[in-house]
Design a protein around this motif. Sequence first.
Motif, PDB file in Angstrom:
ATOM      1  N   THR A  72       0.651   5.414 -10.759  1.00 54.96           N
ATOM      2  CA  THR A  72      -0.820   5.042 -10.828  1.00 54.96           C
ATOM      3  C   THR A  72      -1.252   3.582 -10.929  1.00 54.96           C
TER       4      THR A  72
ATOM      5  N   TRP B   2      -4.245   5.469   8.812  1.00 54.62           N
ATOM      6  CA  TRP B   2      -4.199   5.853   7.437  1.00 54.62           C
ATOM      7  C   TRP B   2      -5.112   7.058   7.038  1.00 54.62           C
ATOM      8  N   PRO B   3      -4.241   7.466   5.872  1.00 51.76           N
ATOM      9  CA  PRO B   3      -3.252   7.307   5.082  1.00 51.76           C
ATOM     10  C   PRO B   3      -2.156   8.279   5.491  1.00 51.76           C
TER      11      PRO B   3
ATOM     12  N   GLN C  30       9.554  -0.945   0.445  1.00 50.88           N
ATOM     13  CA  GLN C  30       9.399  -0.584   1.819  1.00 50.88           C
ATOM     14  C   GLN C  30      10.084  -1.323   2.675  1.00 50.88           C
TER      15      GLN C  30
ATOM     16  N   ALA D 227       0.514  -1.103   0.029  1.00 52.78           N
ATOM     17  CA  ALA D 227      -0.045   0.080   0.002  1.00 52.78           C
ATOM     18  C   ALA D 227       0.868   1.258   0.009  1.00 52.78           C
ATOM     19  N   GLN D 228       2.078   1.252   0.728  1.00 51.70           N
ATOM     20  CA  GLN D 228       2.779   2.209   0.653  1.00 51.70           C
ATOM     21  C   GLN D 228       3.469   2.584  -0.588  1.00 51.70           C
TER      22      GLN D 228
ATOM     23  N   ARG E 276       1.750   4.207  -3.551  1.00 53.58           N
ATOM     24  CA  ARG E 276       1.689   5.642  -3.804  1.00 53.58           C
ATOM     25  C   ARG E 276       2.848   6.073  -4.864  1.00 53.58           C
ATOM     26  N   GLY E 277       3.856   5.496  -5.162  1.00 51.73           N
ATOM     27  CA  GLY E 277       4.502   6.048  -6.172  1.00 51.73           C
ATOM     28  C   GLY E 277       4.341   5.846  -7.737  1.00 51.73           C
TER      29      GLY E 277
END
Length: 428
Positions: free
Chosen positions: A178, A290-291, A274, A171-172, A175-176
């Motif tokens: 789409t 979150w977030p 991560q 999930a983290q 974010r990098g």
Amino acid sequence: MDFSNPTRERRRVSILGSTGSIGTQALEVIAAAPGRFSVAGLSAGGRNLDLLARQAVAVRAPAVGVASVSEAELERAIGAAADAAGISGYSPELFAGVSAAAKVAAWPDADVVLNGITGSIGLEPTLAALAAGHLLALANKESLIAGGALVRAAAAPGQLVPVDSEHSAIAQALRGGTAEEVDRLVLTASGGPFRGRTRAQLRDVTPAQAVAHPTWDMGRVISTNSASMVNKALEVIEAHLLFDIPLERIDVVVHPQSVIHSMVQFIDGSTLAQASPPDMRLPIALGIGWPFRVPGSARSCDWSRPAEWTFEPLDEEAFPAIIQAKRAAAEGGTRMAVFNAANEEAVDAFHRGAIGFTDIVDTVSAVVDEQRSREAAGAAGPLTLEAVLEAEQWARMSARIRCGLGDTPPESPLPHPAAGSEGQKETL
């Protein structure tokens, strides 16, 4: 809570499975960040009733639930804990019985529900939390595995947040880029206590060896699942359901150091990972917040000291659980509910000495094959909560018969409805 526009306002958190390691670490996170969190409710199975009572008194939880003892016993335990702490006037709402966790999950004064229960008994509380409109921080992978489409249909966009370290990492990393830019998800596995062993070498391993995990200190069920790679198989399916990535684009790589928790590979060849020392407080804090990140949740990597991270391919012949789970998940319906329930019973049989270690996954495979035959003969129907529970009940009996246990009741450490067991995963 507006899931499309979350805020940093102080959140009220209900914790399901509060006496397990997920729950106790969540209480540590909350205590360390009083400006960010408070406790709305607690629930536990009841095997550690005194601890539940002390927890409730310490945080003045407005709602408290217990699965395996009566409301009167819970009230007496809380009264004794309050007297010992010199506290008067504390009188929470109490729930007892098999639906206690679901009632705490639906408690209206919560903003976030952390489901840290182990096993598919977490499905009803998961659905209750979603129906109540709470943000759900999910450490109970089995409810998503067993419920599948039911859980996905019940969850609003952004309402479901992963707490497993692997899925939190994904999930983290997501974010990098789409969704269209994602190529593959790569889940890391420590390899468990039997990394490098062949299938032949696994046949005679003992229950004590199976629970001796090299990285994480976990309960009996999850430790055994990690040793057999069933836990990683369930995590692959969970990743598929959480992030809507096709099963054929989800890989597993063995990373013994357990510092890289998982990775996302993008279409331009970039991979985001991560990294953090193994500590469940980080994904717990991120899950309930979150977030937004919670300062000081866990320690960081120490870049001033030399370190070596290694990666190895998974031996799918020795550990076939992931291949089998992907096939079952692709077929849909109640197939993964059957897979999970059969595994829980086979793990029980292994620890009783009824079957060998490699028989665990073999039993699961045989029960899933039998379910295919049943559905081909017309046993399949609409996917409902009742259908999932019926399929699980059938799978448990089928697995127990195959393991030679028949109608012998399961031992208490297993996550059956009367047990209400809590999740166990923490750093060593």
